[in-house]
Write an enzyme that holds these catalytic residues in place. Sequence first.
Site, short mmCIF file in Angstrom:
data_model
loop_
_atom_site.label_atom_id
_atom_site.label_comp_id
_atom_site.label_asym_id
_atom_site.label_seq_id
_atom_site.Cartn_x
_atom_site.Cartn_y
_atom_site.Cartn_z
N LYS A 130 17.36 -14.68 -33.40
CA LYS A 130 17.03 -13.46 -34.07
C LYS A 130 16.91 -13.91 -35.46
CE LYS A 130 17.65 -10.55 -30.58
NZ LYS A 130 16.63 -9.70 -30.09
N HIS B 46 14.00 -13.67 -17.24
CA HIS B 46 14.20 -12.58 -18.06
C HIS B 46 13.71 -11.23 -17.13
CE1 HIS B 46 13.89 -10.01 -21.36
NE2 HIS B 46 14.89 -10.52 -22.07
N LYS C 268 0.71 -1.21 -0.07
CA LYS C 268 0.25 0.15 -0.13
C LYS C 268 0.95 1.25 -0.05
CE LYS C 268 -1.99 0.87 3.84
NZ LYS C 268 -3.04 0.57 5.19
N GLY D 110 23.45 -6.14 -25.80
CA GLY D 110 24.63 -5.33 -26.44
C GLY D 110 25.90 -5.73 -26.21
#
Length: 390
Positions: free
Chosen positions: A132, A249, A86, A317
């Site tokens: 990818k 993840h 809360k 990256g």
Amino acid sequence: MTIEVDYRFPAGVDPHKQAKVIAVGQTVGTWDARFAHREAALRSHLAEVVSVQTETKTGHSIATIRFPEANVENDISSLLTMIFGKYSMADAAKVIAVRLPETYGQSPKVGITGIRERLGVFDRPLIMAIFKPALGLCASDHAAILSEVAHAGLDIIKDDEILGDLDIAPTLERLQACRQVIEEVKQKTGRTVLYATNVTGTADKLIEKARLLVREGANALLLNVLTYGFSVLSALANDSEINVPIFAHPAFAGAMCAAPDYGMTYSVVLGTLMAHAGADAVLYPAHYGSLPFDPTEEAQIRDILRSRGVFPVPSAGIHPGIVPKALADYGQEVILNAGTGIMDHPDGAAAGVQAFFEALERVAQNQSFAPESLTPGSLRRAVEKWGFQS
């Protein structure tokens, strides 16, 4: 046993007042004379303000509050409800540290040691790739990509976190296609390759889907913990049928952590909470990668995870030219996770994997990564494209 939480308040907020509000409001609340006969029991559930300190340079204050462990259910969900539920909608405050008993929550089922044992790799960092493009591929496309990188020596590959159980490549079809490649690599080379299959679905179906995937040969799972919930991660980790490592993840972490004076720090969410919820490996941005990230936070996440036997997986990256810096920061106990840094290598994905192994060897021999010092090959091509950090 107690739980200690550090709250940081910005300048202009009365830290003593707000710490008291949290200590009382997030535990028992107030009571009147009607409950005088229960006062001892009620007080045993009250939190205690341990200290309040103000940083003179920034004006921020840090309050440490100690909560009784008896107030929670040994899980992350009830913990978060107690320490910040809360109150997170009240005044500005940020949870910057949570100190839990060693036995609190769920320990990793596989962890660093188990992942290394399953791969048979003990003396170097592990190399991980991401499929990818993230969307638009069919199951046979995934298998073809896996075949290329697996035969080049890759240790682990994972689904992209945004790839769910979609019509173009249903999860089970992806697994079945990729499992054939994994079995072929095992037969030809003796090597094991882990494929972290993204497990998704509604709460009433996700656990059974994970069990099905494991029965069908999944040897690792990927879970978007912050969107599906810490309780889902713990349920997967606690399930005897799901005897594979779970890769957590960090999707959605920025929404919880990025604001300077609200939410929780990344080290709390991606370090402490993940490590006590059953993750075997946790992905998070590296500060020298493509996402802005604080190196101090990164180091804290690394150390918190390792203290619980959980593999740190710096990501976003990562490319071969970053290997010297990554190994300086992490040593050998790390999984280097690359998407475009492998898949977009000028000579193809297999060359991307080979470039990482060339980089590991070059670091071991304390050799330069300057392009002119590199012999023609995969690493040189990678460094020419992405540069290097020493």
